[in-house]
Design an enzyme around this catalytic site. Structure first.
Site, PDB file in Angstrom:
ATOM      1  N   SER A 139       0.803  -1.230   0.000  1.00  0.00           N
ATOM      2  CA  SER A 139       0.000   0.000   0.000  1.00  0.00           C
ATOM      3  C   SER A 139       0.835   1.279   0.000  1.00  0.00           C
ATOM      4  O   SER A 139       0.283   2.377  -0.043  1.00  0.00           O
ATOM      5  CB  SER A 139      -0.942   0.015   1.207  1.00  0.00           C
ATOM      6  OG  SER A 139      -0.233   0.084   2.437  1.00  0.00           O
ATOM      7  N   PRO A 168      -0.348   2.867   5.006  1.00  0.00           N
ATOM      8  CA  PRO A 168      -1.333   3.513   4.141  1.00  0.00           C
ATOM      9  C   PRO A 168      -2.630   2.702   4.034  1.00  0.00           C
ATOM     10  O   PRO A 168      -3.722   3.270   4.008  1.00  0.00           O
ATOM     11  CB  PRO A 168      -0.605   3.607   2.797  1.00  0.00           C
ATOM     12  CG  PRO A 168       0.840   3.662   3.155  1.00  0.00           C
ATOM     13  CD  PRO A 168       0.975   2.749   4.350  1.00  0.00           C
ATOM     14  N   TYR A 169      -2.506   1.381   3.974  1.00  0.00           N
ATOM     15  CA  TYR A 169      -3.700   0.539   3.957  1.00  0.00           C
ATOM     16  C   TYR A 169      -4.553   0.789   5.198  1.00  0.00           C
ATOM     17  O   TYR A 169      -5.770   0.961   5.116  1.00  0.00           O
ATOM     18  CB  TYR A 169      -3.297  -0.938   3.881  1.00  0.00           C
ATOM     19  CG  TYR A 169      -4.431  -1.902   4.161  1.00  0.00           C
ATOM     20  CD1 TYR A 169      -5.517  -2.000   3.296  1.00  0.00           C
ATOM     21  CD2 TYR A 169      -4.424  -2.715   5.297  1.00  0.00           C
ATOM     22  CE1 TYR A 169      -6.554  -2.879   3.553  1.00  0.00           C
ATOM     23  CE2 TYR A 169      -5.441  -3.608   5.560  1.00  0.00           C
ATOM     24  CZ  TYR A 169      -6.509  -3.687   4.684  1.00  0.00           C
ATOM     25  OH  TYR A 169      -7.544  -4.551   4.939  1.00  0.00           O
ATOM     26  N   GLY A 170      -3.905   0.823   6.358  1.00  0.00           N
ATOM     27  CA  GLY A 170      -4.632   1.079   7.594  1.00  0.00           C
ATOM     28  C   GLY A 170      -5.319   2.431   7.597  1.00  0.00           C
ATOM     29  O   GLY A 170      -6.435   2.581   8.115  1.00  0.00           O
ATOM     30  N   THR A 230      -6.569   3.915   4.998  1.00  0.00           N
ATOM     31  CA  THR A 230      -7.790   3.836   4.180  1.00  0.00           C
ATOM     32  C   THR A 230      -8.908   3.102   4.908  1.00  0.00           C
ATOM     33  O   THR A 230     -10.083   3.463   4.769  1.00  0.00           O
ATOM     34  CB  THR A 230      -7.522   3.158   2.827  1.00  0.00           C
ATOM     35  OG1 THR A 230      -7.122   1.790   3.009  1.00  0.00           O
ATOM     36  CG2 THR A 230      -6.471   3.913   2.044  1.00  0.00           C
TER      37      THR A 230
END
Length: 316
Positions: free
Chosen positions: A90, A150-152, A154
């Site tokens: 991510s 970054p995934y977290g 989102t």
């Protein structure tokens, strides 16, 4: 409830949920865009497991096409599991894809649901990604969100946009924070699938970090049950931790796997990845009290079932 929409129906949890709904007599509209973030053949196998049930209508299409009026026609409940997963992938330019799949698509779904008689919307979130590395004892839903990837970010933002629609329009949205779901059909890029596959081939198992990181693992049928319970009993805006029977270190899980295979695992330790949480442990008391959620499958039994499924796939 007689008709459900399941996004991500060919995925790991989504395919199990779809099967359970069909078994319970619910008609299902299933959508999956077959993202190539992991082996698409695995998703096709999942879809084959669902089969050609007369109450199952499948659309192979990306949610970004936003054919919500068609997909939501007559739907009583929405299970939104579709997302772009993965912490390690991510970072960098890929972040825009995560924003599209995890935030923008969710917002467009919620907007479309406003045109219906407010069906329950059950949304899949992620515990380790929104909480970050956990401290102290078990983590409850009031713990501040501190995503470290970054995934977290989102997934935390997805939760926030859901709460906005709850507060502004009373849309009955519920979020489930899964604690590391595993079991048959687990994604091929996830740890347990990789570990078992490597051991079955006689290869060394690759671990990011020193193996001392701990997790609270949830068997897939328990995650499915949590979805059904949330559709029946949750209130708008509720957030639930969905965990397993205990917290355990990754190195100890490998030892259990080795015992199941009657081998001593060969382990290669690799540098830990940015964004990986060192510890997750769920306080599931809110889900227990309000939903009646109880994890039914212990880790040893769950691993045994996952191994049997993987062996059956390899024979096929």
């Amino acid at each position: 409830m007689t008709k459900a929409l399941v996004t991500g129906c060919a995925g790991f949890i989504g395919s199990h949920l779809t099967q359970r709904l069909l078994k319970d007599g619910v008609s299902v509209i299933g959508i999956d865009g077959f993202l190539d973030n992991y082996d698409v053949a695995a998703k096709l196998r999942n879809l084959a497991e669902i089969g050609t049930h007369p109450a199952f209508t499948f659309h192979s299409v990306m949610l970004q096409t936003q054919r919500w009026e068609q997909w939501l026609d007559g739907v009583d409940v929405v299970y939104h599991l579709a997302a772009l997963p993965g912490v390690r992938s991510s970072w960098g330019a890929a972040f825009s894809d995560y924003v599209s799949h995890n935030i923008l698509v969710t917002q467009s779904l919620l907007e479309a649901c406003l045109k219906l008689p407010k069906p329950p919307v059950i949304v899949a979130s992620s515990s380790s990604s929104v909480y970050g590395t956990m401290e102290g004892s078990r983590t409850d839903e009031q713990t501040p969100l501190r995503p470290i990837s970054p995934y977290g970010v989102t997934k935390a933002s997805m939760e926030q946009i859901c709460q906005v629609y709850v507060k502004a329009f009373g849309l009955p949205v519920t979020m489930l924070r899964y604690f590391t779901v595993y079991g048959p059909r687990q994604r091929t890029d996830m740890a347990f699938h990789r570990f078992f596959s490597q051991m079955l081939k006689g290869e060394s198992v690759s671990i990011y970090g020193d193996g001392q990181q701990s997790r609270d693992f949830t068997f897939v049928s328990d995650a499915v049950e949590a979805n059904l319970l949330a559709a029946r009993h949750a209130s708008p805006g509720d957030i639930f931790n969905i965990g397993g029977d205990r917290e355990i270190k990754l190195i100890d899980v490998l030892n259990i796997m080795g015992q199941l295979l009657q081998i001593t695992p060969k382990i290669q330790f690799a540098t830990g990845s940015a964004g990986d949480s060192l510890r997750t442990c769920a306080d599931i008391s809110f889900a227990q009290t309000k939903l009646g959620y109880r994890p039914r499958v212990g880790l040893e039994d769950g691993l045994r079932m996952q191994l049997a499924n993987l062996r059956a796939q390899n024979k096929g």
